[in-house]
Design a protein around this motif. Structure first.
Motif: not given
Ligand SMILES: Cc1cc2nc3c(=O)[nH]c(=O)nc-3n(C[C@H](O)[C@H](O)[C@H](O)COP(=O)(O)OP(=O)(O)OC[C@H]3O[C@@H](n4cnc5c(N)ncnc54)[C@H](O)[C@@H]3O)c2cc1C
Length: 115
Positions: A19-21, A38-43, A51-53, A84-86
């Protein structure tokens, strides 16, 4: 280094497409910045069904929110790639790659491996 190995320059690279990125990427895209996510996909909430709120999203599945976010950001030209950004290396010294006007530049090494 061959022409094919040449690094691609972006105004901004966002590490992590949660959500932040994605929120950051959306605003950067709106500001016409060439932005890559670039996203590794593990929120962190990947195990939650709903989700709520979050206004307008009561009961929305978290992955649906992110799908919409990627779509909205893409509407402003933001590209999201898996990986994954290493390491992030400051390349200001490598003037061949850095824009003369850039105040900060980074060379990002990522792998396409997903978690
Ligand atoms: C079980 C659970 C339920 C929740 N329920 C709610 C709720 O109902 N309502 C609510 O408002 N909030 C809820 N939250 C909180 C919400 O999930 C977080 O506030 C939100 O996910 C934070 O977003 P984020 O983008 O900072 O981080 P994340 O969502 O964790 O996203 C970070 C992303 O960056 C990626 N990443 C990390 N490091 C790298 C790297 N080196 N290279 C590439 N990618 C990387 C991760 O894989 C991930 O995709 C819940 C949290 C949990 C754990």
């Amino acid at each position: 280094m061959t022409q094919n190995d040449a690094p691609t320059l972006h105004d901004t690279i966002v590490i992590g497409g949660g959500a932040a990125g994605l929120s950051a990427a959306l605003m950067l895209g709106r500001a016409r910045r060439d932005t890559l996510v670039i996203d590794v996909g593990s929120p962190r909430n990947r195990f939650a069904d709903h989700m709520h709120g979050v206004l307008g999203n009561e009961g929305t599945p978290p992955d649906e929110l992110l799908r919409r976010g990627r779509e909205e950001a893409a509407g402003y030209g933001v590209r999201t790639i898996p990986g994954t950004v290493a390491t992030v290396t400051d390349v200001r010294a490598a003037s061949r790659w850095a824009s003369p006007t850039a105040t900060s530049s980074a060379r990002v090494r990522s792998s396409s491996r997903r978690a």
